[in-house]
Design an enzyme around this catalytic site. Structure first.
Site, short mmCIF file in Angstrom:
data_model
loop_
_atom_site.label_atom_id
_atom_site.label_comp_id
_atom_site.label_asym_id
_atom_site.label_seq_id
_atom_site.Cartn_x
_atom_site.Cartn_y
_atom_site.Cartn_z
CG HIS A 1 -1.92 -1.07 1.22
ND1 HIS A 1 -2.01 -2.03 2.19
CD2 HIS A 1 -2.89 -1.37 0.31
CE1 HIS A 1 -2.99 -2.87 1.90
NE2 HIS A 1 -3.54 -2.49 0.76
CB CYS B 1 19.00 2.82 43.64
SG CYS B 1 17.58 1.75 43.96
CB CYS C 1 5.01 -9.52 45.20
SG CYS C 1 6.04 -9.40 46.67
CB CYS D 1 -25.65 2.27 74.63
SG CYS D 1 -27.23 2.97 75.09
CB CYS E 1 -24.41 -8.05 87.65
SG CYS E 1 -25.29 -6.65 87.02
CB CYS F 1 -25.45 3.48 78.40
SG CYS F 1 -24.68 4.71 77.33
#
Ligand SMILES: [Zn+2]
Ligand SMILES: [Zn+2]
Ligand SMILES: [Zn+2]
Ligand SMILES: [Zn+2]
Ligand SMILES: [Zn+2]
Ligand SMILES: [Zn+2]
Ligand SMILES: [Zn+2]
Length: 490
Positions: free
Chosen positions: A100, A199, A207, A244, A257, A262
């Site tokens: 082409h 470095c 990973c 609460c 107990c 609250c």
């Protein structure tokens, strides 16, 4: 092997040249082939040998005969432009490998076309613009067109081609240092390596996180996630406090107990959390019964507490060793200075490499001992691997593991103590200390290696998932700066 910004082009060129020489193809075809096979020249060669050249070319989307046209073949004097369909003299058009051609008057059109594709990130597979033609463009012709006007796209094109060597290459990755050092690392023999870049940043090649062997990447990720989210702590709060039912603030139970009060004045039952009146005896709240549910709730609270204290046990030990490692990493400079001072004194020992290699061993061993705690947490928890190992077998494994871990840990602490010994003490018996450091270093090395082997064995008995860990070596692999010699590439 490290690939710096400067050596990137060369490393890539070497691989391209190999393929061009081998198959007599143009650079863009060599590149397309290598991108398809993720820059693994050996894999490409073996596919070529097995499936045959035409099959491979078809798979990659190259014309079956992509060789350079023999120069002797006569060229037609005029060609038809694929955009405006005018017949123009050969000299006024650019002809692609596929035959082409595009005339110079339409240059603006294909410049536009290329620019859009490049900006969309398609640089690596720029195709001929003719309808349904999939031939990859000649890189020189693309450059010539882009140089005509769009230098930004040209720069981007060049960079994309270059960086393909890293981004499409299974054996090469950017160093994950922050800020980025500009280097990439090439490994051979699979991704499970712990690397130190030029470095000085150390990382797991697979990973890209900090080195974590003898934990596998997936276990390390689990552990990090576990430490990160506060779910365990939240768990603690839910097993020691209840919110609460009126104002939903947490209320801590601090007497025997079961009636909670609250600060907002609301009374409620500790066991089931529902609002009640104030009247109660020790074992009964007037007019309230929580029913069967209470047993489940209590068992759950007890389980949560057990799970939490188990996790905290391993977490604390892991953390303690990581803190020691941080401290010891700061010692590098101090040890170096200590060596320099000792060298100036007139002692019988002149060479101090034993102290340096002892310190390097300490780093490696400290990290290993630290990571052995999360490993034990997952391995012996009767949870993650409960389908692979029976509880009885697991208990036996744990005893064996903890014995080895403890022996190893003792030597690590001894080594740490020897390395940090102040020089006044060192001086008094320098050859004695040297002998001790050498023998403890060797012993630590051996025990560390054995711990890796044991962990590999234990993970090997897990069939529900595959865990790879970086093979043991006394130090983190330091990459070499020189590109491998030509001989090694062929
Ligand atoms: Zn035209
Ligand atoms: Zn074409
Ligand atoms: Zn780096
Ligand atoms: Zn990893
Ligand atoms: Zn309240
Ligand atoms: Zn009471
Ligand atoms: Zn209740």
């Amino acid at each position: 092997q490290v690939i710096t910004a400067e050596s990137l082009a060369l490393a890539q060129q070497q691989d391209l040249q190999r393929v061009m020489d081998m198959f007599g193809v143009k650079i863009q075809h060599a590149r397309a082939l290598l991108i398809h096979y993720r820059w693994n020249v050996e894999v490409l060669f073996s596919y070529m040998a097995e499936a045959g050249r035409d099959a491979v070319f078809r798979r990659v989307g190259l014309p079956a005969l992509a060789e350079n046209q023999p120069a002797s073949q006569p060229l037609p004097s005029t060609v038809t432009c694929g955009i405006c369909f005018d017949d123009v003299p050969q000299a006024d058009a650019t002809q692609m490998d596929c035959g082409h051609a595009f005339c110079n008057d339409c240059k603006a059109g294909w410049l536009e076309n290329f620019t859009v594709k490049i900006m969309e990130g398609e640089s690596r597979k720029l195709k001929c613009m003719a309808f349904k033609c999939a031939t990859i463009c000649d890189e020189e012709k693309v450059r010539a067109v882009l140089a005509f006007r769009n230098s930004e796209a040209l720069a981007r094109y060049e960079r994309c081609l270059l960086e393909s060597y890293i981004e499409d290459n299974a054996a090469v990755k950017w160093c994950p240092s922050v800020p980025h050092c500009g280097n990439a690392i090439k490994v051979e023999g699979g991704p499970y390596w712990e690397i130190e870049c030029l470095c000085s940043h150390q990382f797991c090649f697979n990973c890209l996180k900090l080195p974590h062997s003898p934990l596998s990447c997936s276990l390390w990720e689990l552990w990090e996630r576990k430490c990160k989210d506060d779910s365990e702590t939240n768990h603690w709060i839910t097993s020691h406090t209840k919110s609460c039912p009126k104002c939903s603030k947490p209320v801590e139970k601090n007497e025997g107990c079961n009636l909670m009060t609250c600060r907002c004045g609301q009374h409620f039952c500790w066991k089931c959390g529902t609002a009640t009146g104030a009247a109660h005896s020790y074992e009964h709240i007037v007019g309230h019964s929580c029913g069967r549910y209470k047993e489940e709730a209590e068992t759950r609270a007890a389980d949560a507490k057990r799970t939490l204290s188990r996790y905290l046990h391993y977490y604390k030990l892991w953390r303690a060793h990581m803190d020691s490692l941080k401290f010891e990493e700061k010692q590098e400079q101090l040890v170096q200075e200590k060596i320099e001072r000792l060298e100036q004194r007139d002692l019988i020992v002149k060479d101090y490499t034993w102290l340096k290699s002892g310190l390097q061993m300490l780093y490696k061993a400290r990290r290993a001992v630290s990571c052995s705690y999360p490993f034990a947490f997952f391995m012996f928890g009767n949870d993650l691997f409960k389908d692979d190992i029976s509880p009885e077998q697991n208990a036996m494994n744990q005893v064996l593991f903890e014995d080895q871990q403890q022996q190893f840990e003792e030597q690590v602490e001894r080594l740490s103590m020897l390395i940090e010994m102040p020089e006044e003490v060192l001086e008094q018996d320098i050859s004695g200390v040297r002998f001790k450091v050498l023998s403890v270093t060797a012993l630590t090395d051996r025990l560390c290696c054995r711990l890796y082997e044991l962990i590999e064995d234990l993970l090997g008995s897990v069939i529900s998932a595959t865990h790879h860990i970086a093979p043991y070596s006394s130090q983190v692999e330091r990459v070499s700066a020189e590109p491998a010699s030509k001989a090694a590439w062929f």
